[in-house]
Design an enzyme around this catalytic site. Structure first.
Site, PDB file in Angstrom:
ATOM      1  CB  SER A 123      -1.739  -5.790  18.299  1.00 36.26           C
ATOM      2  OG  SER A 123      -2.702  -4.777  18.362  1.00 36.26           O
ATOM      3  CE1 TYR A 148      -4.924  -9.713  15.139  1.00 27.42           C
ATOM      4  CE2 TYR A 148      -5.432  -7.796  16.492  1.00 27.42           C
ATOM      5  CZ  TYR A 148      -4.606  -8.445  15.593  1.00 27.42           C
ATOM      6  OH  TYR A 148      -3.451  -7.824  15.159  1.00 27.42           O
ATOM      7  CE  LYS A 152      -1.488 -10.385  16.309  1.00 23.42           C
ATOM      8  NZ  LYS A 152      -0.564 -11.054  15.381  1.00 23.42           N
TER       9      LYS A 152
HETATM   10  P1  NAD Z   1      -2.150  -8.934   6.439  1.00 23.41           P
HETATM   11  O1  NAD Z   1      -3.388  -9.734   6.564  1.00 23.41           O
HETATM   12  O2  NAD Z   1      -2.065  -7.910   5.377  1.00 23.41           O
HETATM   13  O3  NAD Z   1      -0.880  -9.912   6.286  1.00 23.41           O
HETATM   14  C1  NAD Z   1      -0.818 -11.188   6.874  1.00 23.41           C
HETATM   15  C2  NAD Z   1      -0.359 -12.159   5.820  1.00 23.41           C
HETATM   16  O4  NAD Z   1      -0.281 -13.455   6.414  1.00 23.41           O
HETATM   17  C3  NAD Z   1      -1.312 -12.273   4.630  1.00 23.41           C
HETATM   18  O5  NAD Z   1      -0.582 -12.139   3.437  1.00 23.41           O
HETATM   19  C4  NAD Z   1      -1.927 -13.665   4.768  1.00 23.41           C
HETATM   20  O6  NAD Z   1      -2.219 -14.225   3.509  1.00 23.41           O
HETATM   21  C5  NAD Z   1      -0.834 -14.404   5.512  1.00 23.41           C
HETATM   22  N1  NAD Z   1      -1.278 -15.541   6.319  1.00 23.41           N
HETATM   23  C6  NAD Z   1      -2.236 -15.580   7.279  1.00 23.41           C
HETATM   24  N2  NAD Z   1      -2.307 -16.794   7.829  1.00 23.41           N
HETATM   25  C7  NAD Z   1      -1.359 -17.559   7.207  1.00 23.41           C
HETATM   26  C8  NAD Z   1      -0.922 -18.898   7.341  1.00 23.41           C
HETATM   27  N3  NAD Z   1      -1.487 -19.747   8.211  1.00 23.41           N
HETATM   28  N4  NAD Z   1       0.077 -19.337   6.531  1.00 23.41           N
HETATM   29  C9  NAD Z   1       0.654 -18.512   5.622  1.00 23.41           C
HETATM   30  N5  NAD Z   1       0.291 -17.234   5.468  1.00 23.41           N
HETATM   31  C10 NAD Z   1      -0.698 -16.753   6.252  1.00 23.41           C
HETATM   32  O7  NAD Z   1      -1.862  -8.292   7.878  1.00 23.41           O
HETATM   33  P2  NAD Z   1      -0.851  -7.119   8.272  1.00 23.41           P
HETATM   34  O8  NAD Z   1      -1.632  -5.876   8.490  1.00 23.41           O
HETATM   35  O9  NAD Z   1       0.310  -7.122   7.344  1.00 23.41           O
HETATM   36  O10 NAD Z   1      -0.417  -7.635   9.703  1.00 23.41           O
HETATM   37  C11 NAD Z   1       0.739  -8.458   9.883  1.00 23.41           C
HETATM   38  C12 NAD Z   1       0.779  -8.918  11.314  1.00 23.41           C
HETATM   39  O11 NAD Z   1       0.777  -7.762  12.169  1.00 23.41           O
HETATM   40  C13 NAD Z   1      -0.442  -9.742  11.741  1.00 23.41           C
HETATM   41  O12 NAD Z   1       0.002 -10.753  12.619  1.00 23.41           O
HETATM   42  C14 NAD Z   1      -1.317  -8.743  12.456  1.00 23.41           C
HETATM   43  O13 NAD Z   1      -2.133  -9.352  13.411  1.00 23.41           O
HETATM   44  C15 NAD Z   1      -0.277  -7.843  13.115  1.00 23.41           C
HETATM   45  N6  NAD Z   1      -0.785  -6.494  13.391  1.00 23.41           N
HETATM   46  C16 NAD Z   1      -1.332  -5.747  12.396  1.00 23.41           C
HETATM   47  C17 NAD Z   1      -1.830  -4.477  12.668  1.00 23.41           C
HETATM   48  C18 NAD Z   1      -2.478  -3.662  11.581  1.00 23.41           C
HETATM   49  O14 NAD Z   1      -3.157  -2.680  11.927  1.00 23.41           O
HETATM   50  N7  NAD Z   1      -2.303  -3.952  10.318  1.00 23.41           N
HETATM   51  C19 NAD Z   1      -1.729  -3.952  13.971  1.00 23.41           C
HETATM   52  C20 NAD Z   1      -1.138  -4.728  14.973  1.00 23.41           C
HETATM   53  C21 NAD Z   1      -0.645  -6.010  14.667  1.00 23.41           C
END
Ligand code: NAD
Ligand code: UDP
Length: 339
Positions: A123, A148, A152
């Protein structure tokens, strides 16, 4: 075959549709902590493809091993993790445990089954308040302001250290800026839990009448209109960035390597510009008031995207208006489905 951990989540599900439509075989591992199984049905409906889904916790190495035993996994995209910033401040151990443990379990299992290609969801939060704008990948990191962000930052280091000493391993770290919008079908999108913290879901819920009024956090920042500037990127452009990163990983023989890429548009929009673009592109007025600054917000954050263009041949295509229209179509679908 490509393993998507967290593939039922917001970014993972959109990436899954593109991978499947580009002819990749996909397997999803998700414990549905922050997603629901109906997303899987919609991915199938959008693509017309069949794929395997494992309802497992990625921290569970035995369960992970079964996936590698039963499927010829070539590369992994590791989306799984917790992402709610405020909750990470309240429950730091929960966040460190899930985000770091899942990565360690994955690395150990990949090593055991000789799978060497990994893409990780990082991120722009690792940059904190960057002294350089637009922010290049070489900008300083590590001034994170919540667990958080630190999770990362630590994972980036764990991956770099691991790839450094493994002659076979190659890693791509993708630093996302602000993903918004939804699949153009309107069938999948982001599902915030409770009151949204992020701007776009708050706007679409205000447009839908679920929220009364949008609070704009701060109007005296040193920006062109006093509100914060961010690099909003359409989630389908972001998904395409993963395909480009995957092609880069699979096509290169420079193992023992970690490459970091920003995924953003390179353009910054203020909060007021986002509201105005939403209103113009959907015809819906968003009532808002100015409120005090939100703790931890940086005035300006947008990406230098030259590295991804040069090495991945990737750049974003969709406009802020596209993002607003698609986010609103998804919100309307949620209203109809009572999601
Ligand atoms: P999200 O929460 O929609 O998706 C994450 C998925 O991982 C979910 O379906 C959740 O059920 C699953 N999950 C979490 N822990 C788990 C585990 N231990 N075992 C199995 N499944 C697990 O999040 P997103 O927005 O799709 O983000 C995806 C990744 O990108 C994350 O790592 C997040 O930190 C990173 N990210 C997101 C953003 C954003 O703004 N959405 C920005 C920067 C980075
Ligand atoms: N924001 C806002 N009202 C809200 C939610 C967000 O004014 O209800 C602002 C926030 O202060 C920031 C911008 O919108 O300046 C983007 O916030 P978001 O949480 O979506 O992304 P991040 O802060 O993580 O970049």
């Amino acid at each position: 075959m490509i393993l998507l951990t967290g593939g039922a989540g917001y970014i993972g599900s959109h990436t899954a549709t593109l991978l499947l439509n580009n002819g990749y075989d996909v397997v999803i591992a998700d414990n549905f902590y922050n997603s629901t199984p109906d997303v899987i049905r919609f991915i199938g409906q959008i693509t017309g493809k069949v794929f395997q889904v494992y309802n497992i916790d990625v921290t569970d190495k035995d369960a992970l091993a079964q996936i590698f035993i039963c499927n010829p996994i070539e590369a992994v995209i590791h989306f799984a993790g917790y992402k709610a910033i405020g909750e990470s401040v309240q429950h730091p151990v929960k966040y460190y445990r899930n985000n770091i443990d899942s990565t360690l379990s994955l690395l150990e299992t990949m090593n055991e089954y000789h799978v060497n290609h990994l893409i990780f969801s990082s991120s722009a939060t690792v940059y904190g308040q960057s002294p350089i704008i637009p922010i290049p990948e070489s900008a300083p990191t590590g001034h994170c302001i919540n667990p958080y962000g630190w999770s990362k930052y630590f994972i980036e280091h764990i991956l770099t250290d691991t790839a450094n000493v493994s002659s076979n391993m190659s890693v791509v770290i993708l630093r996302y800026f602000n993903p918004i919008g939804a699949h153009e079908s309107g069938l999948i999108g982001e599902r915030p839990n409770g009151v949204p913290n992020n701007l776009m879901p708050y706007i679409t819920q205000t447009a839908a009448g679920i929220r009364n009024i949008l609070h704009v956090f701060g109007n005296n920042y040193p920006t062109r209109d006093g509100t914060c500037v961010r690099d909003y990127i359409h989630v389908m452009d972001l998904a395409q960035g993963h395909i480009s990163a995957l092609e880069y990983l699979l096509g290169h023989r420079n193992h023992g390597n970690t490459e970091i890429f920003n995924l953003g548009t390179g353009k910054g929009y203020s909060v007021l510009e986002v509201i105005k673009t939403f209103e113009l592109s959907t015809g819906i007025k968003i009532p808002f008031i100015f409120a005090p600054r939100r703790a931890g917000d940086v005035p300006e954050c947008y990406a230098d995207v030259k590295k991804a263009a040069r090495l991945l041949g990737w750049s974003s295509r969709k406009t802020l208006a596209d993002m607003c229209i698609d986010a609103w179509r998804w919100q309307e679908f949620c209203l109809k489905q009572h999601i």
